[in-house]
Design a protein around this motif. Structure first.
Motif, PDB file in Angstrom:
ATOM      1  N   ILE A  87      71.334 -38.509  74.099  1.00 16.84           N
ATOM      2  CA  ILE A  87      70.061 -37.792  73.997  1.00 16.84           C
ATOM      3  C   ILE A  87      69.880 -37.327  72.567  1.00 16.84           C
ATOM      4  N   GLN A  88      68.684 -37.539  72.026  1.00 21.80           N
ATOM      5  CA  GLN A  88      68.387 -37.124  70.658  1.00 21.80           C
ATOM      6  C   GLN A  88      67.015 -36.461  70.614  1.00 21.80           C
ATOM      7  N   TYR A  89      66.916 -35.414  69.804  1.00 25.96           N
ATOM      8  CA  TYR A  89      65.622 -34.789  69.515  1.00 25.96           C
ATOM      9  C   TYR A  89      65.129 -35.391  68.219  1.00 25.96           C
ATOM     10  N   LEU A  99      66.577 -28.685  65.729  1.00 30.29           N
ATOM     11  CA  LEU A  99      67.113 -28.686  67.096  1.00 30.29           C
ATOM     12  C   LEU A  99      68.536 -29.210  67.091  1.00 30.29           C
ATOM     13  N   ASN A 100      69.281 -28.860  68.124  1.00 29.68           N
ATOM     14  CA  ASN A 100      70.698 -29.210  68.174  1.00 29.68           C
ATOM     15  C   ASN A 100      70.941 -30.685  68.473  1.00 29.68           C
ATOM     16  N   LYS A 101      72.113 -31.148  68.052  1.00 29.58           N
ATOM     17  CA  LYS A 101      72.603 -32.466  68.448  1.00 29.58           C
ATOM     18  C   LYS A 101      73.207 -32.342  69.840  1.00 29.58           C
ATOM     19  N   GLY A 149      81.294 -29.791  60.209  1.00 32.80           N
ATOM     20  CA  GLY A 149      81.529 -30.114  58.803  1.00 32.80           C
ATOM     21  C   GLY A 149      82.045 -28.910  58.039  1.00 32.80           C
ATOM     22  N   ASP A 150      82.168 -29.071  56.716  1.00 33.14           N
ATOM     23  CA  ASP A 150      82.749 -28.028  55.871  1.00 33.14           C
ATOM     24  C   ASP A 150      81.720 -27.130  55.198  1.00 33.14           C
ATOM     25  N   SER A 151      80.467 -27.584  55.126  1.00 32.33           N
ATOM     26  CA  SER A 151      79.450 -26.765  54.470  1.00 32.33           C
ATOM     27  C   SER A 151      78.112 -26.931  55.177  1.00 32.33           C
ATOM     28  N   PHE A 152      77.283 -25.915  55.059  1.00 31.77           N
ATOM     29  CA  PHE A 152      75.973 -25.904  55.705  1.00 31.77           C
ATOM     30  C   PHE A 152      74.943 -26.646  54.871  1.00 31.77           C
ATOM     31  N   ASN A 153      74.070 -27.380  55.526  1.00 30.36           N
ATOM     32  CA  ASN A 153      72.958 -28.059  54.876  1.00 30.36           C
ATOM     33  C   ASN A 153      71.760 -27.912  55.795  1.00 30.36           C
ATOM     34  N   TYR A 154      70.693 -27.257  55.341  1.00 27.00           N
ATOM     35  CA  TYR A 154      69.559 -26.980  56.211  1.00 27.00           C
ATOM     36  C   TYR A 154      68.821 -28.232  56.683  1.00 27.00           C
ATOM     37  N   THR A 155      69.045 -29.377  56.037  1.00 21.93           N
ATOM     38  CA  THR A 155      68.382 -30.606  56.473  1.00 21.93           C
ATOM     39  C   THR A 155      69.195 -31.357  57.526  1.00 21.93           C
ATOM     40  N   GLU A 156      70.398 -30.855  57.833  1.00 22.56           N
ATOM     41  CA  GLU A 156      71.258 -31.501  58.829  1.00 22.56           C
ATOM     42  C   GLU A 156      70.944 -30.992  60.225  1.00 22.56           C
TER      43      GLU A 156
END
Length: 159
Positions: A87-89, A99-101, A149-156
């Motif tokens: 399922i993907q948004y 939205l969440n993965k 992951g190891d760091s936050f990215n707002y586009t992820e």
């Protein structure tokens, strides 16, 4: 867990720095019971405008029911695993980063209500005028810290 860097009193020998001993925190069971698997509920109100759309709705329900059921294998002695859903948004053709993965899921519950409008009513061919479809999915793998992951990215898109 705590990890002292020197020998422990009950180790029988004093060890040098760099040796790691792990002991379970006795209060850990109060804070953490087990790794849980997430569930996701999706609900749609399906309202056909004509006979063609009512047939499509009926087939959609049939497809979900069939995909959630195991099948017989090897002359009926064993069963196969039901389908796995991914399922993907999305926004357009891209993952929606707001939205969440969701990891791979099993369809664990299907609920169909053909009186979704509050009373029984049909089209001319007998098809219901409104059908509520509720699907419950359960992830097959737990979410772990490494999944973020190891760091936050707002586009992820994160779990």
């Amino acid at each position: 867990f705590f990890t002292p860097s020197a020998g422990t009193p009950d180790s029988g020998a004093s060890r040098g720095l760099g040796d790691v001993y792990k002991r379970q925190n006795p209060n850990l069971e109060v804070m953490f019971d087990r790794v849980g698997l997430r569930t996701f509920n999706f609900r749609w109100m399906l309202v056909p405008r004509n006979e063609r759309e009512s047939r499509i709705i009926k087939e959609m329900i049939w497809q979900f029911k069939k995909a959630s059921a195991p099948a017989l294998a090897q002359a009926g002695w064993f069963t196969t695993v039901p389908h796995v859903f991914r399922i993907q948004y999305k926004t357009g053709s891209q993952a929606n980063p707001w939205l969440n993965k969701i990891k791979a899921c099993a369809l664990t519950s299907i609920q169909v209500n053909h009186t979704a409008s509050g009373s029984w009513s049909t089209l001319e061919d007998g098809a219901p005028t409104a059908t509520a479809l509720q699907l419950q999915f359960k992830e097959l793998k737990a979410i772990m810290s490494e999944d973020y992951g190891d760091s936050f990215n707002y586009t992820e898109q994160y779990y």
